[in-house]
Design a protein around this motif. Sequence first.
Motif, short mmCIF file in Angstrom:
data_model
loop_
_atom_site.label_atom_id
_atom_site.label_comp_id
_atom_site.label_asym_id
_atom_site.label_seq_id
_atom_site.Cartn_x
_atom_site.Cartn_y
_atom_site.Cartn_z
N ALA A 24 -13.75 -7.81 60.30
CA ALA A 24 -12.39 -8.28 60.07
C ALA A 24 -11.42 -7.40 60.85
O ALA A 24 -11.58 -6.19 60.90
CB ALA A 24 -12.06 -8.23 58.59
N THR A 25 -10.43 -8.03 61.45
CA THR A 25 -9.38 -7.28 62.13
C THR A 25 -8.03 -7.82 61.68
O THR A 25 -7.90 -9.00 61.36
CB THR A 25 -9.49 -7.38 63.67
OG1 THR A 25 -9.45 -8.76 64.04
CG2 THR A 25 -10.77 -6.76 64.18
N ASN B 178 0.22 -11.46 59.33
CA ASN B 178 -0.71 -12.58 59.38
C ASN B 178 -0.71 -13.24 60.75
O ASN B 178 0.28 -13.16 61.46
CB ASN B 178 -0.32 -13.63 58.32
CG ASN B 178 -0.85 -13.27 56.97
OD1 ASN B 178 -2.00 -12.89 56.83
ND2 ASN B 178 0.01 -13.38 55.95
N SER C 236 -8.15 -11.90 61.36
CA SER C 236 -9.27 -12.53 62.07
C SER C 236 -10.60 -12.05 61.47
O SER C 236 -10.79 -10.86 61.27
CB SER C 236 -9.20 -12.17 63.55
OG SER C 236 -10.26 -12.75 64.26
N ARG D 240 -14.82 -12.43 62.04
CA ARG D 240 -15.81 -12.86 63.02
C ARG D 240 -17.20 -12.47 62.55
O ARG D 240 -17.41 -11.40 62.01
CB ARG D 240 -15.53 -12.19 64.36
CG ARG D 240 -16.50 -12.61 65.45
CD ARG D 240 -16.17 -11.94 66.74
NE ARG D 240 -14.86 -12.43 67.16
CZ ARG D 240 -14.40 -12.32 68.38
NH1 ARG D 240 -15.10 -11.74 69.30
NH2 ARG D 240 -13.21 -12.78 68.69
N GLN E 71 -15.62 -17.64 64.16
CA GLN E 71 -14.40 -16.86 64.03
C GLN E 71 -13.38 -17.67 63.23
O GLN E 71 -13.17 -18.85 63.50
CB GLN E 71 -13.80 -16.50 65.38
CG GLN E 71 -12.55 -15.67 65.23
CD GLN E 71 -12.06 -15.07 66.53
OE1 GLN E 71 -12.78 -15.03 67.51
NE2 GLN E 71 -10.83 -14.60 66.53
N GLU F 152 -9.41 -17.49 61.48
CA GLU F 152 -8.13 -16.83 61.26
C GLU F 152 -7.61 -17.33 59.92
O GLU F 152 -7.66 -18.53 59.63
CB GLU F 152 -7.15 -17.16 62.38
CG GLU F 152 -7.54 -16.51 63.69
CD GLU F 152 -6.54 -16.77 64.80
OE1 GLU F 152 -5.44 -17.27 64.52
OE2 GLU F 152 -6.88 -16.46 65.94
N TRP G 135 -7.63 -20.47 55.43
CA TRP G 135 -7.94 -20.51 56.86
C TRP G 135 -6.94 -21.37 57.60
O TRP G 135 -6.61 -22.48 57.18
CB TRP G 135 -9.33 -21.07 57.09
CG TRP G 135 -10.45 -20.27 56.51
CD1 TRP G 135 -10.36 -19.12 55.77
CD2 TRP G 135 -11.83 -20.58 56.58
NE1 TRP G 135 -11.60 -18.70 55.39
CE2 TRP G 135 -12.53 -19.57 55.87
CE3 TRP G 135 -12.55 -21.60 57.18
CZ2 TRP G 135 -13.91 -19.56 55.76
CZ3 TRP G 135 -13.93 -21.60 57.06
CH2 TRP G 135 -14.60 -20.59 56.36
N ARG H 94 -7.31 -21.45 61.23
CA ARG H 94 -8.01 -21.76 62.49
C ARG H 94 -9.46 -21.34 62.33
O ARG H 94 -9.76 -20.28 61.79
CB ARG H 94 -7.37 -21.00 63.64
CG ARG H 94 -7.93 -21.31 64.99
CD ARG H 94 -7.18 -20.45 66.04
NE ARG H 94 -7.65 -20.71 67.35
CZ ARG H 94 -7.09 -21.54 68.22
NH1 ARG H 94 -6.00 -22.19 67.88
NH2 ARG H 94 -7.57 -21.71 69.42
N TRP H 95 -10.38 -22.18 62.80
CA TRP H 95 -11.81 -21.89 62.70
C TRP H 95 -12.46 -22.29 64.02
O TRP H 95 -12.33 -23.42 64.46
CB TRP H 95 -12.41 -22.67 61.54
CG TRP H 95 -13.89 -22.60 61.38
CD1 TRP H 95 -14.74 -21.65 61.84
CD2 TRP H 95 -14.70 -23.53 60.67
NE1 TRP H 95 -16.02 -21.92 61.46
CE2 TRP H 95 -16.03 -23.08 60.74
CE3 TRP H 95 -14.45 -24.72 59.99
CZ2 TRP H 95 -17.09 -23.75 60.16
CZ3 TRP H 95 -15.50 -25.39 59.41
CH2 TRP H 95 -16.80 -24.90 59.49
N THR H 96 -13.14 -21.35 64.67
CA THR H 96 -13.81 -21.61 65.93
C THR H 96 -15.30 -21.30 65.79
O THR H 96 -15.67 -20.23 65.33
CB THR H 96 -13.22 -20.75 67.07
OG1 THR H 96 -11.83 -21.04 67.18
CG2 THR H 96 -13.90 -21.04 68.40
N THR I 182 -13.13 -25.95 67.85
CA THR I 182 -12.05 -25.26 67.16
C THR I 182 -11.31 -26.24 66.26
O THR I 182 -10.92 -27.32 66.70
CB THR I 182 -11.06 -24.65 68.17
OG1 THR I 182 -11.75 -23.70 68.98
CG2 THR I 182 -9.91 -23.95 67.46
#
Length: 92
Positions: free
Chosen positions: A2-3, A21, A24, A26, A38, A40, A61, A63-65, A80
């Motif tokens: 996590a970052t 916010n 992220s 991963r 990944q 966000e 969530w 965004r999800w990639t 994405t």
Amino acid sequence: MATARGYATGAAGSYSYTLVNPVSLRTQCGTCSDREEQVEAVCPTTNDRLTDLSGLTQSTWCRWTSTIKDAAGQPVYVRTYVSVPQTASWRV
């Protein structure tokens, strides 16, 4: 992994932290390196450091990639979501 971004104010030893916010998250497949996810997410509270990920449920969530890589580590498939489906599963 996590970052997060943020900043601290105040004097040494008594800092006040603010999280910016989104954060992220991963991960790679535990037994292989060909799949990477990944996410966000928007933290419900921003008045501290990112120490507990349990509040980052799928409803947070934004965004999800999902990426699948070839043997050389190059992406061959990337999907994405910017409107994350609530019934999707995230493979860790």
